[in-house]
Write a protein that holds these residues in place. Structure first.
Motif, short mmCIF file in Angstrom:
data_model
loop_
_atom_site.label_atom_id
_atom_site.label_comp_id
_atom_site.label_asym_id
_atom_site.label_seq_id
_atom_site.Cartn_x
_atom_site.Cartn_y
_atom_site.Cartn_z
N GLN A 11 0.82 -1.21 0.00
CA GLN A 11 0.00 0.00 0.00
C GLN A 11 0.86 1.26 0.00
N GLU A 12 2.00 1.19 0.63
CA GLU A 12 2.87 2.37 0.66
C GLU A 12 3.76 2.45 -0.57
N ALA A 13 4.30 1.34 -1.01
CA ALA A 13 5.31 1.37 -2.06
C ALA A 13 4.73 1.66 -3.44
N LEU A 14 3.71 0.94 -3.85
CA LEU A 14 3.18 1.12 -5.20
C LEU A 14 2.63 2.53 -5.42
N PRO A 15 1.74 3.00 -4.58
CA PRO A 15 1.25 4.37 -4.81
C PRO A 15 2.37 5.41 -4.79
N ARG A 16 3.33 5.24 -3.91
CA ARG A 16 4.43 6.20 -3.84
C ARG A 16 5.26 6.19 -5.12
N LYS A 17 5.54 4.99 -5.63
CA LYS A 17 6.34 4.89 -6.85
C LYS A 17 5.58 5.48 -8.05
N VAL A 18 4.29 5.20 -8.15
CA VAL A 18 3.48 5.76 -9.24
C VAL A 18 3.44 7.28 -9.11
N SER A 19 3.24 7.76 -7.91
CA SER A 19 3.20 9.21 -7.67
C SER A 19 4.55 9.86 -7.99
N ASN A 20 5.64 9.22 -7.59
CA ASN A 20 6.97 9.77 -7.88
C ASN A 20 7.22 9.82 -9.38
N LEU A 21 6.81 8.77 -10.09
CA LEU A 21 6.98 8.75 -11.54
C LEU A 21 6.14 9.85 -12.18
N GLN A 22 4.90 9.98 -11.74
CA GLN A 22 4.03 11.02 -12.28
C GLN A 22 4.65 12.40 -12.04
N PRO A 129 13.45 -1.86 -21.49
CA PRO A 129 13.20 -2.82 -22.57
C PRO A 129 11.71 -2.88 -22.91
N GLU A 130 11.39 -3.01 -24.21
CA GLU A 130 10.01 -2.97 -24.68
C GLU A 130 9.13 -3.99 -23.97
N LYS A 131 9.65 -5.18 -23.75
CA LYS A 131 8.87 -6.23 -23.08
C LYS A 131 8.49 -5.79 -21.66
N ASP A 132 9.42 -5.18 -20.94
CA ASP A 132 9.15 -4.69 -19.58
C ASP A 132 8.13 -3.56 -19.60
N LEU A 133 8.27 -2.69 -20.58
CA LEU A 133 7.34 -1.57 -20.71
C LEU A 133 5.92 -2.08 -20.99
N GLN A 134 5.79 -3.06 -21.88
CA GLN A 134 4.47 -3.64 -22.18
C GLN A 134 3.87 -4.30 -20.94
N THR A 135 4.71 -5.01 -20.18
CA THR A 135 4.23 -5.64 -18.95
C THR A 135 3.78 -4.59 -17.95
N THR A 136 4.56 -3.54 -17.81
CA THR A 136 4.21 -2.46 -16.87
C THR A 136 2.88 -1.82 -17.26
N ILE A 137 2.71 -1.54 -18.53
CA ILE A 137 1.46 -0.92 -19.00
C ILE A 137 0.29 -1.85 -18.74
N ARG A 138 0.47 -3.13 -19.02
CA ARG A 138 -0.60 -4.11 -18.79
C ARG A 138 -0.98 -4.18 -17.31
N VAL A 139 0.03 -4.20 -16.43
CA VAL A 139 -0.23 -4.26 -14.99
C VAL A 139 -0.92 -2.98 -14.52
N LEU A 140 -0.45 -1.83 -14.95
CA LEU A 140 -1.08 -0.57 -14.54
C LEU A 140 -2.51 -0.48 -15.05
N ASP A 141 -2.75 -0.91 -16.28
CA ASP A 141 -4.13 -0.94 -16.81
C ASP A 141 -5.01 -1.85 -15.96
N SER A 142 -4.48 -3.00 -15.60
CA SER A 142 -5.24 -3.96 -14.78
C SER A 142 -5.58 -3.36 -13.42
N LEU A 143 -4.61 -2.73 -12.79
CA LEU A 143 -4.86 -2.10 -11.49
C LEU A 143 -5.86 -0.96 -11.62
N PHE A 144 -5.71 -0.16 -12.65
CA PHE A 144 -6.65 0.95 -12.86
C PHE A 144 -8.07 0.44 -13.06
#
Length: 148
Positions: A11-22, A129-144
């Motif tokens: 709960q602390e790490a994921l939102p913080r990392k997304v917020s930091n990236l944003q 790497p493109e594969k990692d980026l695609q995985t990240t996008i898929r995971v973020l879409d799923s969470l959203f």
């Protein structure tokens, strides 16, 4: 079942990392806009982008696309009007609604803004790497989708 410490960490790490990236992306875009003499905020860019995709949207459509409340868009649209980038026009079918249209300047600024955004996206895509980026996008879409 996960332990309390695992849940707390998530709960602390994921939102913080997304917020930091944003925040990092926002700061990078604003610095580049500033460097290029583009006098808009990131939020204004997002509204303009909606209109570049389909000019004449109403405020509710823009609100739905950006997941923002209509009231917060009012100030953004006011500021875009002050910069002569958009104009509100009363909807003929429903007089209670106003459609937002790009002005000549609003259409023209696209040629200065889009290269900044594309350059930043290119930098991000080259760093991962493109594969990692695609995985990240898929995971973020799923969470959203899970949260909306």
């Amino acid at each position: 079942m996960k332990s309390y410490s695992d849940i707390t960490h998530f709960q602390e790490a994921l939102p913080r990392k997304v917020s930091n990236l944003q925040s990092a992306i926002r700061n990078k875009i604003l610095a580049e806009f500033n460097r290029k003499g583009i006098n808009i905020t990131l939020e204004m860019y997002l509204v303009l982008r909606c209109l570049w995709e389909k000019d004449g949207r109403n405020q509710q459509e823009i609100s739905d696309i950006l997941y923002r409340d209509k009231a917060s868009l009012t100030n953004l649209i006011d500021n875009l009007e002050k910069r002569n980038l958009v104009v509100r026009v009363q909807n003929q079918a429903d007089k209670r609604n106003k459609n937002i249209f790009l002005t000549h300047e609003g259409k023209g600024i696209k040629d200065r803004v889009v290269p900044v955004i594309l350059s930043l996206l290119s930098d991000i895509e080259e760093a991962v790497p493109e594969k990692d980026l695609q995985t990240t996008i898929r995971v973020l879409d799923s969470l959203f989708n899970q949260l909306k």
